[in-house]
Write a protein that holds these residues in place. Structure first.
Motif, PDB file in Angstrom:
ATOM      1  N   LYS A   1      34.902 -22.689   9.489  1.00  0.00           N
ATOM      2  CA  LYS A   1      34.063 -23.374   8.507  1.00  0.00           C
ATOM      3  C   LYS A   1      34.193 -22.738   7.133  1.00  0.00           C
ATOM      4  CE  LYS A   1      30.571 -25.207  11.686  1.00  0.00           C
ATOM      5  NZ  LYS A   1      30.975 -26.608  11.432  1.00  0.00           N
ATOM      6  N   VAL A   2      34.281 -21.425   7.109  1.00  0.00           N
ATOM      7  CA  VAL A   2      34.483 -20.718   5.837  1.00  0.00           C
ATOM      8  C   VAL A   2      35.798 -21.158   5.204  1.00  0.00           C
ATOM      9  CG1 VAL A   2      34.844 -18.466   4.765  1.00  0.00           C
ATOM     10  CG2 VAL A   2      33.115 -18.732   6.545  1.00  0.00           C
ATOM     11  N   PHE A   3      36.831 -21.267   6.022  1.00  0.00           N
ATOM     12  CA  PHE A   3      38.146 -21.666   5.539  1.00  0.00           C
ATOM     13  C   PHE A   3      38.109 -23.074   4.937  1.00  0.00           C
ATOM     14  CE2 PHE A   3      42.700 -22.905   6.740  1.00  0.00           C
ATOM     15  CZ  PHE A   3      43.207 -22.395   5.556  1.00  0.00           C
ATOM     16  N   GLY A   4      37.458 -24.009   5.626  1.00  0.00           N
ATOM     17  CA  GLY A   4      37.365 -25.377   5.124  1.00  0.00           C
ATOM     18  C   GLY A   4      36.637 -25.456   3.799  1.00  0.00           C
ATOM     19  N   ASN A   5      35.580 -24.680   3.644  1.00  0.00           N
ATOM     20  CA  ASN A   5      34.836 -24.666   2.380  1.00  0.00           C
ATOM     21  C   ASN A   5      35.639 -24.030   1.257  1.00  0.00           C
ATOM     22  OD1 ASN A   5      31.614 -25.404   2.548  1.00  0.00           O
ATOM     23  ND2 ASN A   5      32.489 -24.925   4.535  1.00  0.00           N
ATOM     24  N   MET A   6      36.484 -23.095   1.598  1.00  0.00           N
ATOM     25  CA  MET A   6      37.401 -22.528   0.607  1.00  0.00           C
ATOM     26  C   MET A   6      38.324 -23.607   0.055  1.00  0.00           C
ATOM     27  SD  MET A   6      38.806 -18.924   2.079  1.00  0.00           S
ATOM     28  CE  MET A   6      40.161 -19.079   0.909  1.00  0.00           C
ATOM     29  N   LEU A   7      38.898 -24.403   0.937  1.00  0.00           N
ATOM     30  CA  LEU A   7      39.831 -25.444   0.519  1.00  0.00           C
ATOM     31  C   LEU A   7      39.143 -26.482  -0.363  1.00  0.00           C
ATOM     32  CD1 LEU A   7      41.905 -25.970   3.798  1.00  0.00           C
ATOM     33  CD2 LEU A   7      42.446 -24.539   1.816  1.00  0.00           C
ATOM     34  N   PHE A   8      37.909 -26.826  -0.050  1.00  0.00           N
ATOM     35  CA  PHE A   8      37.149 -27.746  -0.904  1.00  0.00           C
ATOM     36  C   PHE A   8      37.026 -27.185  -2.321  1.00  0.00           C
ATOM     37  CE2 PHE A   8      33.055 -28.544  -2.929  1.00  0.00           C
ATOM     38  CZ  PHE A   8      33.104 -29.924  -3.095  1.00  0.00           C
ATOM     39  N   THR A   9      36.708 -25.915  -2.421  1.00  0.00           N
ATOM     40  CA  THR A   9      36.537 -25.271  -3.725  1.00  0.00           C
ATOM     41  C   THR A   9      37.843 -25.265  -4.505  1.00  0.00           C
ATOM     42  OG1 THR A   9      34.876 -23.845  -2.679  1.00  0.00           O
ATOM     43  CG2 THR A   9      35.627 -23.218  -4.875  1.00  0.00           C
ATOM     44  N   VAL A  10      38.948 -25.029  -3.830  1.00  0.00           N
ATOM     45  CA  VAL A  10      40.265 -25.034  -4.480  1.00  0.00           C
ATOM     46  C   VAL A  10      40.572 -26.411  -5.054  1.00  0.00           C
ATOM     47  CG1 VAL A  10      42.750 -24.933  -4.022  1.00  0.00           C
ATOM     48  CG2 VAL A  10      41.253 -23.126  -3.174  1.00  0.00           C
TER      49      VAL A  10
ATOM     50  N   LYS B   1      32.928 -32.236   3.723  1.00  0.00           N
ATOM     51  CA  LYS B   1      31.487 -32.022   3.832  1.00  0.00           C
ATOM     52  C   LYS B   1      31.184 -30.535   3.658  1.00  0.00           C
ATOM     53  CE  LYS B   1      30.682 -35.911   6.987  1.00  0.00           C
ATOM     54  NZ  LYS B   1      30.182 -36.310   8.329  1.00  0.00           N
ATOM     55  N   PRO B   2      31.325 -30.036   2.442  1.00  0.00           N
ATOM     56  CA  PRO B   2      31.136 -28.592   2.204  1.00  0.00           C
ATOM     57  C   PRO B   2      29.683 -28.172   2.398  1.00  0.00           C
ATOM     58  CG  PRO B   2      31.303 -29.778   0.128  1.00  0.00           C
ATOM     59  CD  PRO B   2      31.626 -30.777   1.211  1.00  0.00           C
ATOM     60  N   LYS B   3      29.522 -26.914   2.749  1.00  0.00           N
ATOM     61  CA  LYS B   3      28.203 -26.314   2.922  1.00  0.00           C
ATOM     62  C   LYS B   3      27.938 -25.364   1.762  1.00  0.00           C
ATOM     63  CE  LYS B   3      27.681 -28.249   6.987  1.00  0.00           C
ATOM     64  NZ  LYS B   3      26.711 -29.355   7.200  1.00  0.00           N
ATOM     65  N   LEU B   4      26.889 -25.654   1.012  1.00  0.00           N
ATOM     66  CA  LEU B   4      26.602 -24.870  -0.189  1.00  0.00           C
ATOM     67  C   LEU B   4      26.382 -23.404   0.132  1.00  0.00           C
ATOM     68  CD1 LEU B   4      26.151 -24.903  -3.231  1.00  0.00           C
ATOM     69  CD2 LEU B   4      23.728 -25.412  -2.798  1.00  0.00           C
ATOM     70  N   HIS B   5      25.705 -23.084   1.226  1.00  0.00           N
ATOM     71  CA  HIS B   5      25.428 -21.686   1.537  1.00  0.00           C
ATOM     72  C   HIS B   5      26.706 -20.927   1.888  1.00  0.00           C
ATOM     73  CE1 HIS B   5      25.551 -23.313   5.658  1.00  0.00           C
ATOM     74  NE2 HIS B   5      25.804 -22.073   6.054  1.00  0.00           N
ATOM     75  N   VAL B   6      27.693 -21.624   2.474  1.00  0.00           N
ATOM     76  CA  VAL B   6      28.973 -20.983   2.788  1.00  0.00           C
ATOM     77  C   VAL B   6      29.745 -20.706   1.497  1.00  0.00           C
ATOM     78  CG1 VAL B   6      31.186 -21.235   3.967  1.00  0.00           C
ATOM     79  CG2 VAL B   6      29.088 -22.060   5.056  1.00  0.00           C
ATOM     80  N   ILE B   7      29.796 -21.705   0.615  1.00  0.00           N
ATOM     81  CA  ILE B   7      30.483 -21.527  -0.666  1.00  0.00           C
ATOM     82  C   ILE B   7      29.820 -20.409  -1.468  1.00  0.00           C
ATOM     83  CG2 ILE B   7      31.036 -22.623  -2.875  1.00  0.00           C
ATOM     84  CD1 ILE B   7      31.285 -25.266  -1.382  1.00  0.00           C
TER      85      ILE B   7
ATOM     86  N   ILE C   1      31.682 -17.066  -2.877  1.00  0.00           N
ATOM     87  CA  ILE C   1      31.725 -16.764  -4.308  1.00  0.00           C
ATOM     88  C   ILE C   1      31.073 -15.420  -4.614  1.00  0.00           C
ATOM     89  CG2 ILE C   1      30.971 -17.497  -6.599  1.00  0.00           C
ATOM     90  CD1 ILE C   1      33.240 -19.152  -5.377  1.00  0.00           C
ATOM     91  N   ILE C   2      29.947 -15.123  -3.942  1.00  0.00           N
ATOM     92  CA  ILE C   2      29.263 -13.851  -4.192  1.00  0.00           C
ATOM     93  C   ILE C   2      30.159 -12.672  -3.819  1.00  0.00           C
ATOM     94  CG2 ILE C   2      27.375 -12.360  -3.399  1.00  0.00           C
ATOM     95  CD1 ILE C   2      25.613 -14.848  -3.263  1.00  0.00           C
TER      96      ILE C   2
END
Length: 464
Positions: A95-104, A233-239, A243-244
């Motif tokens: 899930k972390v990986f998928g949210n990374m790709l969304f951000t990219v 379907k990104p998860k804000l808390h994961v992103i 980022i932090i």
């Protein structure tokens, strides 16, 4: 099963062997990347001239901002993923990986828009004069259009290393570097495209390796799996977590960009575009010299992250000690070489004796504190690998923001152009001192076994 064992060896294989297996590929890959930057500058210097090198140097801070975002996403995600894998939480790692790709993808769209709307104003802000603006614009326009390729390749490279696959991570750096070295002279000289040819060669090279990386994940060669649902379907808390944790890397890169702007501004104010071009050449040599230390850090981070997650603190300490010894050895070697042979590096770029002399003098001053660089590089990276954003952020900001930028803005008023060069060794001494303070405070985690010899004691010793 093979992919799972690939990650689990981070917690079981002997540390010297493991660090060697992870660091050497990282060093080779980064050496090749630094080499192609070096070669690009050589091509531009010989094919276009010193003003073109100055234009690319002016544009470089903007490219560093692009890479800063990719670094925040990639290094932050890699830290989170390493710890998830160490805790046997593979599904959450995906899930972390998928949210990374969304951000990219989101950032890449922003880069494309900036190419058409903000490029020239930003370059003016970064110090471009009329004489070099055209070169800076020609170089950065294709680069911005290719934001996705740079961001995807850079961020996923960190992920591949985080799961322990250092060889493939090395290949993702070597492939575009070699392609760039081949394509740059074709575009610059063969098609007479000048600095824009160098940029097109870079974009094409990065696009090519993106296909190789995508195939790696799709074909199941990774510990991780790409799920489209996690991307759309990104998860804000994961992103937010990514980022932090990646913020120190972002700050470090952006600080480097601000530092470059300050340097270019002071060089033009107290010198000319000529001095910006000379600094551009010296900077490429400095990047090349830093690669061994960065390679060691990249090899250490997945080991540290995994063993911290697995609560194997003795292995963490062994990794830190070994990494510090090796990086300091490399730092000493860099110091010796740069004090004795700087003119040889300048002759690679040009036969103009005025440029060679100016670069040789500047290089000797810049590398006076080089022996301290290894420990600085390792210290900030350690906290980042553990997911401790606050100390990692402070150490990431220290050299460039707290020390180097103020010194660059102050010293030239007293020393002229040489003030820019002297700012570097003074900043190295100050940031090394700060790193030593942090290490001393957290010595029971990083360097010595705590007396209580318990997990809670170990974790309590770490500055939060």
């Amino acid at each position: 099963m093979e992919q799972k064992q690939q990650s689990e060896r981070l917690g079981s294989e002997p540390i010297p062997k493991l660090l060697m297996n992870l660091s050497i590929p990282a060093m080779i890959g980064m050496f090749v990347m630094a080499f192609y930057n070096l070669v690009d500058t050589i091509y531009i210097s010989h094919g276009v001239g010193i003003d073109a090198v100055a234009g690319v140097t002016i544009a470089f801070p903007l490219m560093m901002i692009m890479m800063a975002v990719a670094a925040a996403v990639g290094i932050g995600g890699a830290s989170v993923i390493s710890r998830r894998l160490g805790e046997r939480r593979e599904e959450e790692a995906n899930k972390v990986f998928g949210n990374m790709l969304f951000t990219v993808v989101l950032f890449s769209l922003m880069g494309g828009v900036a190419a058409f709307t903000l490029l020239e104003p930003m370059l003016r802000l970064f110090g471009a004069t009329d004489a070099i603006l055209v070169y800076a614009t020609e170089y950065m326009f294709p680069i911005l259009l290719g934001t996705f390729f740079f961001s995807f390749a850079f961020s996923t490279n960190n992920i591949i290393r985080s799961e322990g696959n250092a060889r493939f991570a090395m290949m993702t750096m070597i492939i575009p570097a070699i392609l760039n070295i081949i394509l740059s002279p074709i575009f610059i000289f063969g098609f007479s495209m000048g600095v824009q040819g160098a940029a097109f060669a870079t974009v094409i090279s990065q696009a090519s390796v993106c296909g190789v990386i995508l195939r790696y994940f799709i074909k199941g060669k990774s510990t991780l799996t790409i799920y489209l649902s996690d991307i759309i379907k990104p998860k804000l808390h994961v992103i937010k977590e990514i980022i932090i944790i990646g913020l120190p890397a972002f700050v470090r890169q952006v600080s480097g960009s601000i530092m470059m702007i300050a340097i270019n501004t002071m060089l033009i104010k107290f010198g000319s575009e000529f001095h910006v071009g000379v600094f551009g050449m010296v900077q490429r040599v400095a990047m090349f010299a830093l690669m061994p230390m960065m390679g060691i850090l990249q090899g250490m981070q997945p080991i540290i992250g995994y063993n911290y997650g697995a609560k194997q603190f003795d292995r963490l300490r062994e990794t830190v000690w070994l990494g510090l010894k090796i990086s300091t050895g490399f730092s000493a070697l860099v110091f010796i070489i740069m004090m004795t042979l700087p003119d040889l590096f300048m002759r690679i770029f040009t036969s103009d004796m005025e440029i060679i002399q100016a670069g040789t003098e500047g290089m000797r001053i810049l590398f006076l504190g080089a022996i301290l660089i290894g420990a600085q590089v390792i210290s900030g990276g350690l906290y980042q690998a553990l997911g401790k954003a606050k100390p990692a952020l402070i150490l990431s900001m220290a050299r460039q923001v707290l020390f180097l930028i103020p010194l660059v803005l102050i010293l030239p008023h007293f020393l002229g152009v040489n003030g820019v060069w002297f700012a570097f060794p003074i900043a190295d001494i100050l940031s090394f001192t700060l790193s030593a303070v942090f290490f001393y405070r957290d010595r029971n985690l990083f360097l010595f076994k705590s007396k209580a010899n318990s997990v809670n004691t170990d974790k309590a010793q770490l500055t939060s």
